[in-house]
Design an enzyme around this catalytic site. Structure first.
Site, PDB file in Angstrom:
ATOM      1  N   CYS A  27       5.728   5.120  20.563  1.00  0.00           N
ATOM      2  CA  CYS A  27       6.900   5.535  21.332  1.00  0.00           C
ATOM      3  C   CYS A  27       7.726   6.494  20.465  1.00  0.00           C
ATOM      4  O   CYS A  27       8.268   6.107  19.447  1.00  0.00           O
ATOM      5  CB  CYS A  27       7.706   4.317  21.730  1.00  0.00           C
ATOM      6  N   SER A  77      -3.972  -2.648  -0.325  1.00  0.00           N
ATOM      7  CA  SER A  77      -2.866  -3.487   0.156  1.00  0.00           C
ATOM      8  C   SER A  77      -3.364  -4.910   0.394  1.00  0.00           C
ATOM      9  O   SER A  77      -4.442  -5.102   0.963  1.00  0.00           O
ATOM     10  CB  SER A  77      -2.328  -2.895   1.460  1.00  0.00           C
ATOM     11  N   GLN A  97      -7.686   0.564   3.993  1.00  0.00           N
ATOM     12  CA  GLN A  97      -8.538   0.016   5.054  1.00  0.00           C
ATOM     13  C   GLN A  97      -9.981  -0.197   4.611  1.00  0.00           C
ATOM     14  O   GLN A  97     -10.704  -0.989   5.205  1.00  0.00           O
ATOM     15  CB  GLN A  97      -8.514   0.931   6.286  1.00  0.00           C
ATOM     16  N   THR A 117       9.936  -7.813 -12.299  1.00  0.00           N
ATOM     17  CA  THR A 117       9.229  -9.091 -12.463  1.00  0.00           C
ATOM     18  C   THR A 117       8.195  -9.241 -11.352  1.00  0.00           C
ATOM     19  O   THR A 117       8.475  -8.971 -10.188  1.00  0.00           O
ATOM     20  CB  THR A 117      10.238 -10.261 -12.437  1.00  0.00           C
ATOM     21  N   HIS A 152      -2.242  -7.338   2.438  1.00  0.00           N
ATOM     22  CA  HIS A 152      -2.276  -7.973   3.769  1.00  0.00           C
ATOM     23  C   HIS A 152      -3.396  -7.470   4.670  1.00  0.00           C
ATOM     24  O   HIS A 152      -3.548  -7.951   5.793  1.00  0.00           O
ATOM     25  CB  HIS A 152      -0.904  -7.875   4.462  1.00  0.00           C
ATOM     26  N   GLY A 172       0.825  -1.205   0.000  1.00  0.00           N
ATOM     27  CA  GLY A 172       0.000   0.000   0.000  1.00  0.00           C
ATOM     28  C   GLY A 172       0.859   1.254   0.000  1.00  0.00           C
ATOM     29  O   GLY A 172       0.521   2.251  -0.649  1.00  0.00           O
ATOM     30  N   ASN A 220      -7.533   4.282   9.429  1.00  0.00           N
ATOM     31  CA  ASN A 220      -7.057   3.014   9.994  1.00  0.00           C
ATOM     32  C   ASN A 220      -7.218   2.930  11.505  1.00  0.00           C
ATOM     33  O   ASN A 220      -7.353   1.848  12.055  1.00  0.00           O
ATOM     34  CB  ASN A 220      -5.592   2.766   9.609  1.00  0.00           C
TER      35      ASN A 220
END
Ligand code: PLP
Length: 391
Positions: free
Chosen positions: A324, A198, A178, A236, A200, A71, A150
């Site tokens: 963080c 995306s 999302q 490729t 995943h 993405g 997201n």
């Protein structure tokens, strides 16, 4: 209980059907899809099929779909292509709540003589569209607005924003990473110029993405190399992942109706259960105008990281709304943009469900989380029983 996975906006499990579809292309069918011989050609035909399946999910023409590595690459390619095709224009409009794939690139461009307008959101995470429309100028090269956020799941009115951009002849891109597979994403109805997805996030592998480029949109490739993807993305093809993504897109389309209704009812059950049993809990994001799988809650006066660690003991996976930064925990830019108070932003947790979650898992979280929050609040210097509000 096995892992209770409620972090599907971070990544999803690969669907068994996706794995089965991919496996032969990781083993016996290893030909190069660009080769002239039959052995490579049969791989090429599966890529054609994958492209058709992705196109069907977003109502595109297959020729408008190119495969990328993720993405983030799709987002970067879209933005750079829009700027390259409008070299005289130096203004970009985007939102204050984009994913870092857009946000950090635009911040980077700001240092390189581009002027960026960051459109604000309100307390519920809804976009201030009038602010966006008021800032469209003759110098605007691109408007990029995510389809759904997201962190909160809040959905933006993409068709309306794209219409305003189009009326001014401005390229419009949307990050639908999302949204795709969770709500109906129709590029023809929304009339977007470019759209990112995306793999995943929809039960395919990590490391594969999609960029939709509407026919007629001026485009210059980011990855320059061979003639793959009709010269729009050299390199490729990641064959097995693309084939898996095709299968995942087909399954996502099939799940859009009843499948997502089921996910929504589990999400609502989780939301009601937690709001009822944990005082001083705030919903982040518009209750109605949200992805069906996303629940972002703030548990006041506790740290999200501490909650995650304690949930981890029960193998419950979710995300917190802090990151963080330089050794200290900072609320996310999304929660800050929404003006979520300090005491709540630090204790925000995002649960994101999928079609693989069950009622038993939801009830397990509803049982385990209240004592975790109560225990952490007892240790919190900011927590006093007197601050407890009726829910
Ligand atoms: N855009 C949004 C809205 C996302 O949520 C993500 C990933 O979390 C991305 C872009 C980046 O996608 P990828 O991880 O495939 O690079």
């Amino acid at each position: 209980m096995d892992v209770v996975y409620m972090d599907n906006n971070a990544t999803t499990a690969v669907a068994p059907e996706v794995k089965d579809e991919m496996l032969p292309f990781m083993t016996e069918y290893y030909g190069n899809p660009s080769s002239m011989h039959t052995f490579g050609g049969q791989v090429g035909r599966k890529i054609v099929e994958a492209r058709e399946r992705v196109a069907q999910l977003i109502n595109a023409d297959p020729s408008e779909v190119i495969f990328t590595s993720c993405g983030t690459e799709s987002d970067n390619t879209a933005i750079r292509a829009a700027l390259a095709s409008n070299p005289d224009k130096k203004h970009i409009i985007t939102t204050r709540v984009e994913h870092p794939a857009i946000k950090n690139l635009c911040e980077n461009l700001e240092k390189k003589h581009y002027h960026v307008t960051w459109v604000p959101v309100d307390k519920k995470g809804n976009l201030d569209c009038d602010y966006l429309y008021d800032h469209l100028t003759d110098d605007t090269a691109l408007v990029s607005v995510m389809w759904a956020n997201n962190e909160t799941g809040v959905v933006f009115p993409i068709a309306e924003i794209s219409r305003h951009a189009r009326e001014r002849g401005i390229v419009f891109h949307t990050d639908a990473v999302q949204a795709a597979g969770k709500v109906s994403v129709d590029v023809k109805a929304a009339e977007v110029d470019m759209l990112s997805m995306s793999g995943h996030k929809i039960h395919a592998l990590k490391g594969v993405g999609v960029l939709y480029i509407r026919k007629g949109t001026k485009f210059s490739p980011f990855m320059i190399g061979g003639h793959q993807e009709q010269g729009r993305r050299g390199g490729t093809e990641n064959v097995a992942s693309i084939i898996g993504l095709g299968k995942a897109a087909q399954m996502a389309k099939a799940h859009l109706g009843a499948g997502m209704e089921q996910v929504k009812s589990l999400r609502d059950r989780l939301e009601q259960g937690l709001l009822k049993s944990i005082p001083n809990t705030i919903l982040n994001g518009d209750k109605q105008n949200r992805l069906p799988n996303t629940l972002n809650l703030s548990f006041e006066y506790v740290e999200g990281e501490a909650i995650l660690l304690m949930m981890d003991k029960y193998s419950i996976c979710a995300s917190s709304g802090s990151a963080c930064t330089s050794g200290s925990l900072e609320p996310s830019h999304v929660l800050r943009a929404m003006g979520v108070p300090f005491t709540a932003a630090h204790g925000s947790i995002r649960f994101s469900l999928s079609v693989y979650n069950t009622e038993k898992e939801v009830d397990f979280v509803i049982e385990k989380l209240p004592p975790i929050i109560a225990k952490l609040r007892q240790m919190s210097p900011f927590w006093k029983e007197g601050t407890c509000r009726a829910q």
